[in-house]
Design an enzyme around this catalytic site. Structure first.
Site, PDB file in Angstrom:
ATOM      1  N   ASP A   1       0.839  -1.203   0.000  1.00  0.00           N
ATOM      2  CA  ASP A   1       0.000   0.000   0.000  1.00  0.00           C
ATOM      3  C   ASP A   1       0.881   1.264   0.000  1.00  0.00           C
ATOM      4  O   ASP A   1       0.598   2.228  -0.720  1.00  0.00           O
ATOM      5  CB  ASP A   1      -0.923  -0.033   1.221  1.00  0.00           C
TER       6      ASP A   1
ATOM      7  N   LYS B   1       1.260   4.271  -3.009  1.00  0.00           N
ATOM      8  CA  LYS B   1       1.217   5.729  -2.772  1.00  0.00           C
ATOM      9  C   LYS B   1       2.475   6.394  -3.329  1.00  0.00           C
ATOM     10  O   LYS B   1       2.405   7.472  -3.928  1.00  0.00           O
ATOM     11  CB  LYS B   1       1.070   6.018  -1.272  1.00  0.00           C
TER      12      LYS B   1
END
Ligand SMILES: NC(=O)c1ccc[n+]([C@@H]2O[C@H](COP(=O)([O-])OP(=O)(O)OC[C@H]3O[C@@H](n4cnc5c(N)ncnc54)[C@H](OP(=O)(O)O)[C@@H]3O)[C@@H](O)[C@H]2O)c1
Length: 359
Positions: free
Chosen positions: A219, A223
Site C-alpha cells: 500500500d 502511494k
C-alpha cells in the site's frame, strides 16, 4: 438561488468511505447552499446492486437501498442519468476494486468526471494511466484523487502545484501508512512485543483484516508510485523496491488463521532490530522517492527521535517534500492520513473543487 448549480453524483462503493461521504453531503447542506451548490445523488451502487432515485437520496437511503436496490450493469446507470438529462455528472469511486477501474474510460466517454479514493487506476500499467488521461483531455473531463495519498491531507494538490509552477522537487519522504505509523511509533517507544502492538493496531481498526496486507508494504508502494507519476516519472509498480515486513515463512501461502496463531514469531526479529538502535533512534517504516536518481523505496529505517519523522505520534502520516527553493528544510505535511471521516471529507473537497469549475 438564481446562480445555483446542481452536481449529480453517482456513488460506486457504499462501505466505510462511500456511506460516510453520503452522510457528510447530507449534513453539509447549509454550507453547500451558501456556496450555491446542490449535490444530488440519483444512484448509489455496490458491487452487485444499484438504487435509483431521480430526486436524489433521502436521509434513510440505506433502508431504501436494502429494499429497492436491483442488480445493474454500468450501461443501465448511464442510460438512467442520460434519460433524466442530468448535467455536471461525477462518478465517485469509493471501492478498492480493480474491476471497477475498467469503467473509468466508458464513464468519461459518457460525460462523467471522476473523483476517486481508489488507488488502482493510478497504479496500473503506465499505458492505462496515459490512456485515461488522454480520454479525459479529449472529453474535457476531470479526474481528482487527492485521497489516494494521505487521505484528507493536501498532498497531491501541493505536489501538483509545486511541479506545475516549475519548482524542482528532489525528494519526497515520509510515513505514508496510518497503521504502520502507529505500529512503529508504539513499538519504538514502549517495551512491548511486536505482536502485541500489532494486535492493538488491529483492535483500533487501523489494520486491514489481514494485517499482512499492511505489513507487506504494498500500500505504501502504491502511494509512492502515485507521487512519482505526479512528477512525470514513468515508473511502474514493480520498480518500487519494497522491504516487506512479513517473513517468508508467514507469507500469503500461510492462511490468515495460521498467521494469527504464529504471529509471536515476529517478536524476536523486531526485538533484534530495535536492540541495535542507539537511545536517540527510533524505527520508522518510510517511503522514499529520490527524484534525482529516480529510485522508489519502501523500507524500515532508524530515524533520530528529534527529527520530524522520529517525532511522529499515534497513527499520523507525514510527508516531507524536498525542493530547490525549500533547500535543506523540507515542506512538511502531517496529520491523520487514514480513516473514513477524513477520507470522505477529502472526496467531498474534490467534488467541491470540481464543482467550482463547472457551469
Ligand atoms: N478507509 C480509509 O481510511 C481509506 C483511506 C484512504 C483511501 N481509502 C480507499 O477508499 C476506498 C474504499 O474504502 P472502504 O474502507 O470504504 O472499503 P469498504 O468498506 O470495503 O467498501 C468498499 C465498497 O466498494 C464496493 N465495491 C467493490 N467492488 C465494486 C465494484 N466492482 N463496483 C461497485 N462497487 C464495488 C463494495 O461493495 P460490496 O459490499 O458489494 O463488495 C463496498 O460497498 C478504497 O479504495 C480504500 O483504499 C480508504
Amino acid at each position: 438561488m438564481s446562480n445555483s448549480k446542481t452536481i449529480n453524483l453517482v456513488v460506486f462503493g457504499i462501505g466505510n468511505v462511500g456511506s460516510t461521504l453520503i452522510q457528510q453531503i447530507q449534513a453539509a447542506k447549509k454550507q453547500l447552499d451558501q456556496q450555491q451548490v446542490a449535490i444530488r445523488i440519483p444512484v448509489v451502487a455496490n458491487s452487485e446492486l444499484a438504487f435509483y432515485n431521480e430526486d436524489g437520496l433521502t436521509p434513510t437511503w440505506d433502508c431504501d437501498f436494502q429494499k429497492f436496490s436491483v442488480p445493474y450493469k454500468l450501461d443501465e446507470i448511464i442510460n438512467f442519468v442520460n434519460s433524466h438529462q442530468f448535467q455536471n455528472l461525477i462518478a465517485i469511486d469509493a471501492t478498492a476494486s480493480t474491476d471497477f477501474v475498467k469503467n473509468y474510460v466508458p464513464l468519461v466517454e459518457n460525460g462523467f468526471h471522476i473523483v476517486s479514493a481508489n488507488k488502482v487506476a493510478n497504479t496500473l500499467h503506465y499505458d492505462f494511466y496515459k490512456t485515461l488521461r488522454n480520454t479525459l483531455k479529449k472529453h474535457n473531463k476531470s479526474f481528482l484523487y487527492e485521497t489516494n495519498v494521505g487521505a484528507g491531507l493536501p498532498i497531491i494538490e501541493t505536489i501538483k502545484n509545486l511541479y506545475g509552477s516549475g519548482e524542482k522537487i528532489t525528494k519526497i519522504r515520509g510515513v505514508f501508512s496510518g497503521s504502520l505509523s502507529y505500529i512503529f511509533n508504539e513499538f519504538s517507544e514502549k517495551a512491548k512485543p511486536f505482536s502485541k502492538v500489532l494486535k492493538e493496531a488491529s483492535n483500533l481498526g487501523l489494520t486491514e483484516p489481514d494485517a499482512r496486507e499492511d505489513l507487506s508494504g504494498n500500500d505504501v508502494a502504491r502511494k509512492l508510485l502515485i507521487l512519482a507519476r505526479e512528477l512525470n516519472l514513468k515508473a511502474e509498480f514493480n520498480q518500487v523496491s519494497v522491504e516487506s515486513l512479513v517473513p517468508k515463512k508467514l507469507n500469503g501461502k500461510t492462511t490468515l488463521h495460521q498467521f494469527k496463531t504464529r504471529v509471536k514469531e515476529l517478536d524476536d526479529p523486531f526485538q533484534n532490530r530495535i536492540s541495535t538502535l542507539s537511545n536517540d533512534d527510533v524505527l520508522r517504516y518510510v517511503g522514499e522517492l529520490d527524484v534525482v536518481n529516480q529510485t522508489l523505496e519502501v523500507k524500515l529505517v532508524s530515524e533520530k527521535k528529534q527529527s520530524a519523522i522520529g517525532q511522529l505520534r499515534g497513527a499520523d502520516s507525514i510527508f516531507e517534500i524536498f525542493t530547490e527553493s525549500y533547500g535543506e528544510n523540507p515542506l512538511v505535511i502531517q496529520g491523520a492520513g487514514a480513516g473514513k471521516a477524513v477520507t470522505a471529507r477529502g472526496l467531498l473537497s474534490d467534488v467541491i473543487k470540481l464543482s467550482n469549475q463547472l457551469n
